[in-house]
Design a protein around this motif. Structure first.
Motif, PDB file in Angstrom:
ATOM      1  N   ASN A  24       0.828  -1.201   0.000  1.00  0.00           N
ATOM      2  CA  ASN A  24       0.000   0.000   0.000  1.00  0.00           C
ATOM      3  C   ASN A  24       0.863   1.252   0.000  1.00  0.00           C
ATOM      4  N   ASN A  25       1.874   1.297   0.850  1.00  0.00           N
ATOM      5  CA  ASN A  25       2.743   2.468   0.926  1.00  0.00           C
ATOM      6  C   ASN A  25       3.569   2.636  -0.337  1.00  0.00           C
ATOM      7  N   ALA A  26       4.013   1.522  -0.903  1.00  0.00           N
ATOM      8  CA  ALA A  26       4.810   1.589  -2.135  1.00  0.00           C
ATOM      9  C   ALA A  26       4.002   2.196  -3.271  1.00  0.00           C
ATOM     10  N   ILE A  27       2.762   1.772  -3.416  1.00  0.00           N
ATOM     11  CA  ILE A  27       1.909   2.311  -4.479  1.00  0.00           C
ATOM     12  C   ILE A  27       1.647   3.790  -4.248  1.00  0.00           C
ATOM     13  N   PHE A  28       1.397   4.147  -2.985  1.00  0.00           N
ATOM     14  CA  PHE A  28       1.158   5.556  -2.659  1.00  0.00           C
ATOM     15  C   PHE A  28       2.345   6.424  -3.065  1.00  0.00           C
ATOM     16  N   MET A  29       3.555   5.949  -2.790  1.00  0.00           N
ATOM     17  CA  MET A  29       4.746   6.721  -3.144  1.00  0.00           C
ATOM     18  C   MET A  29       4.941   6.797  -4.656  1.00  0.00           C
ATOM     19  N   ILE A  30       4.682   5.689  -5.351  1.00  0.00           N
ATOM     20  CA  ILE A  30       4.793   5.683  -6.807  1.00  0.00           C
ATOM     21  C   ILE A  30       3.858   6.725  -7.401  1.00  0.00           C
ATOM     22  N   PHE A 180      -4.879   5.179 -11.908  1.00  0.00           N
ATOM     23  CA  PHE A 180      -5.820   4.255 -11.276  1.00  0.00           C
ATOM     24  C   PHE A 180      -5.952   4.582  -9.795  1.00  0.00           C
ATOM     25  N   HIS A 181      -7.081   4.210  -9.220  1.00  0.00           N
ATOM     26  CA  HIS A 181      -7.226   4.293  -7.764  1.00  0.00           C
ATOM     27  C   HIS A 181      -6.196   3.363  -7.129  1.00  0.00           C
ATOM     28  N   LEU A 182      -5.637   3.778  -5.996  1.00  0.00           N
ATOM     29  CA  LEU A 182      -4.607   2.990  -5.319  1.00  0.00           C
ATOM     30  C   LEU A 182      -5.063   1.550  -5.100  1.00  0.00           C
ATOM     31  N   GLN A 183      -6.286   1.359  -4.659  1.00  0.00           N
ATOM     32  CA  GLN A 183      -6.775   0.010  -4.381  1.00  0.00           C
ATOM     33  C   GLN A 183      -6.838  -0.835  -5.651  1.00  0.00           C
ATOM     34  N   ALA A 184      -7.140  -0.215  -6.791  1.00  0.00           N
ATOM     35  CA  ALA A 184      -7.210  -0.953  -8.054  1.00  0.00           C
ATOM     36  C   ALA A 184      -5.831  -1.486  -8.440  1.00  0.00           C
ATOM     37  N   ILE A 185      -4.807  -0.667  -8.259  1.00  0.00           N
ATOM     38  CA  ILE A 185      -3.431  -1.113  -8.544  1.00  0.00           C
ATOM     39  C   ILE A 185      -3.050  -2.237  -7.585  1.00  0.00           C
ATOM     40  N   MET A 218       8.617   6.356 -15.387  1.00  0.00           N
ATOM     41  CA  MET A 218       9.683   7.328 -15.184  1.00  0.00           C
ATOM     42  C   MET A 218      10.121   7.420 -13.726  1.00  0.00           C
ATOM     43  N   GLY A 219       9.689   6.465 -12.915  1.00  0.00           N
ATOM     44  CA  GLY A 219       9.928   6.582 -11.485  1.00  0.00           C
ATOM     45  C   GLY A 219      11.028   5.689 -10.949  1.00  0.00           C
ATOM     46  N   LEU A 220      11.183   5.700  -9.641  1.00  0.00           N
ATOM     47  CA  LEU A 220      12.163   4.886  -8.942  1.00  0.00           C
ATOM     48  C   LEU A 220      11.533   3.571  -8.504  1.00  0.00           C
ATOM     49  N   GLY A 221      12.360   2.549  -8.321  1.00  0.00           N
ATOM     50  CA  GLY A 221      11.871   1.259  -7.871  1.00  0.00           C
ATOM     51  C   GLY A 221      11.710   1.226  -6.357  1.00  0.00           C
ATOM     52  N   ILE A 222      10.532   0.800  -5.898  1.00  0.00           N
ATOM     53  CA  ILE A 222      10.250   0.694  -4.468  1.00  0.00           C
ATOM     54  C   ILE A 222      10.151  -0.783  -4.107  1.00  0.00           C
ATOM     55  N   LYS A 223      10.940  -1.218  -3.133  1.00  0.00           N
ATOM     56  CA  LYS A 223      10.938  -2.622  -2.726  1.00  0.00           C
ATOM     57  C   LYS A 223       9.720  -2.926  -1.858  1.00  0.00           C
ATOM     58  N   VAL A 224       9.133  -4.107  -2.120  1.00  0.00           N
ATOM     59  CA  VAL A 224       7.947  -4.552  -1.382  1.00  0.00           C
ATOM     60  C   VAL A 224       8.195  -5.953  -0.842  1.00  0.00           C
ATOM     61  N   ASP A 225       7.731  -6.214   0.375  1.00  0.00           N
ATOM     62  CA  ASP A 225       7.863  -7.536   0.979  1.00  0.00           C
ATOM     63  C   ASP A 225       6.876  -8.489   0.296  1.00  0.00           C
ATOM     64  N   PRO A 226       7.358  -9.510  -0.431  1.00  0.00           N
ATOM     65  CA  PRO A 226       6.455 -10.423  -1.146  1.00  0.00           C
ATOM     66  C   PRO A 226       5.443 -11.117  -0.246  1.00  0.00           C
ATOM     67  N   SER A 227       5.852 -11.462   0.970  1.00  0.00           N
ATOM     68  CA  SER A 227       4.950 -12.191   1.863  1.00  0.00           C
ATOM     69  C   SER A 227       3.725 -11.360   2.220  1.00  0.00           C
ATOM     70  N   THR A 228       3.877 -10.056   2.281  1.00  0.00           N
ATOM     71  CA  THR A 228       2.736  -9.205   2.610  1.00  0.00           C
ATOM     72  C   THR A 228       1.752  -9.139   1.453  1.00  0.00           C
ATOM     73  N   ILE A 229       2.224  -9.310   0.239  1.00  0.00           N
ATOM     74  CA  ILE A 229       1.332  -9.294  -0.918  1.00  0.00           C
ATOM     75  C   ILE A 229       0.482 -10.559  -0.943  1.00  0.00           C
ATOM     76  N   LEU A 230       1.115 -11.700  -0.692  1.00  0.00           N
ATOM     77  CA  LEU A 230       0.420 -12.992  -0.779  1.00  0.00           C
ATOM     78  C   LEU A 230      -0.563 -13.209   0.359  1.00  0.00           C
TER      79      LEU A 230
END
Length: 233
Positions: A24-30, A180-185, A218-230
């Protein structure tokens, strides 16, 4: 190395590139950092625990993103007679047989997805050297060789995404637009990650999804914890 532009310099100062963020935070920053004068694509890179040089560890599949990709897909279908009519009715941009082969051989390939009925694969096989390197060769494993051409066209137009692990065990995919809305992404990324996890070959190590990075065109890469996604419900 060329100096960073003001936009990227400002973005880099606001992000800890070594930190692993929640999805959620990664998408917000993107979305917050996207300042280009066009609607940037949100992209995901997934690093897998596999040796893609082994034939039993090939990861490939297709997933229909719940909120689409935000991109208009140009779909071509190899079919004849009733199946050709089905494809046209479903919204295929181009439907053909020998004439479509000639068009592709001439270098006219403005397609994002190519679908074929199984009986047409003898014809399509002539195009392997052209379509293969472009990732456009129809394949039953990703639903692009099928007699249900209507559904395949609807899936392609509706936002289905093909994924395939590269030699380094990496998967790249576009999962929407920064508008897109953050939740949609978030929902799209979760759908992709779960589809990749389900495609895990036997004998591979855990965790299968080692690293996930989210970025925009055109942005920077934000690292995300895979376990939190699953584990998101």
């Amino acid at each position: 190395m060329a100096p960073l532009g003001k936009r990227l310099k400002s973005a880099r100062e606001s992000v800890d590139l070594k930190r692993v963020y929640s999805l959620n935070n990664a998408i917000f920053m993107i979305q917050s950092m996207a300042k280009a004068n066009f609607d940037e694509t949100v992209e995901v890179a997934i690093s897998l625990s596999l040796d893609s040089r082994r034939t039993d560890q090939i990861v490939r599949g297709v997933v229909r993103l719940p909120n689409g990709t935000g991109r208009m897909m140009n779909v071509a279908v190899f079919a004849r007679d009733a199946k050709a009519k089905e494809a046209e009715s479903a919204g295929a941009d181009v439907v053909g047989s020998e004439n479509l082969v000639e068009r592709i051989q001439s270098g006219d390939i403005p397609f994002d997805r190519i679908i074929a009925t199984p009986d047409m694969m003898v014809l399509v096989g002539r195009l392997g050297k052209i379509l293969g390197p472009r990732g456009l060769m129809p394949n039953p494993r990703v639903g692009t060789v099928t007699f249900d051409v209507a559904q395949a066209v609807k899936d392609a137009k509706g936002g289905s995404v093909e994924f395939r692990a590269e030699k380094a065990g990496l998967i790249h995919a576009g999962v929407g637009k920064v508008s897109f809305h953050l939740q949609a992404i978030e929902q799209n990324i979760i759908a992709l990650a779960r589809a990749v996890q389900q495609a895990k070959p036997s004998g591979t190590k855990d965790p299968f999804l080692k690293r996930v990075t989210v970025t925009s065109t055109m942005g920077l890469g934000i690292k995300v914890d895979p376990s939190t996604i699953l584990t998101v419900s």
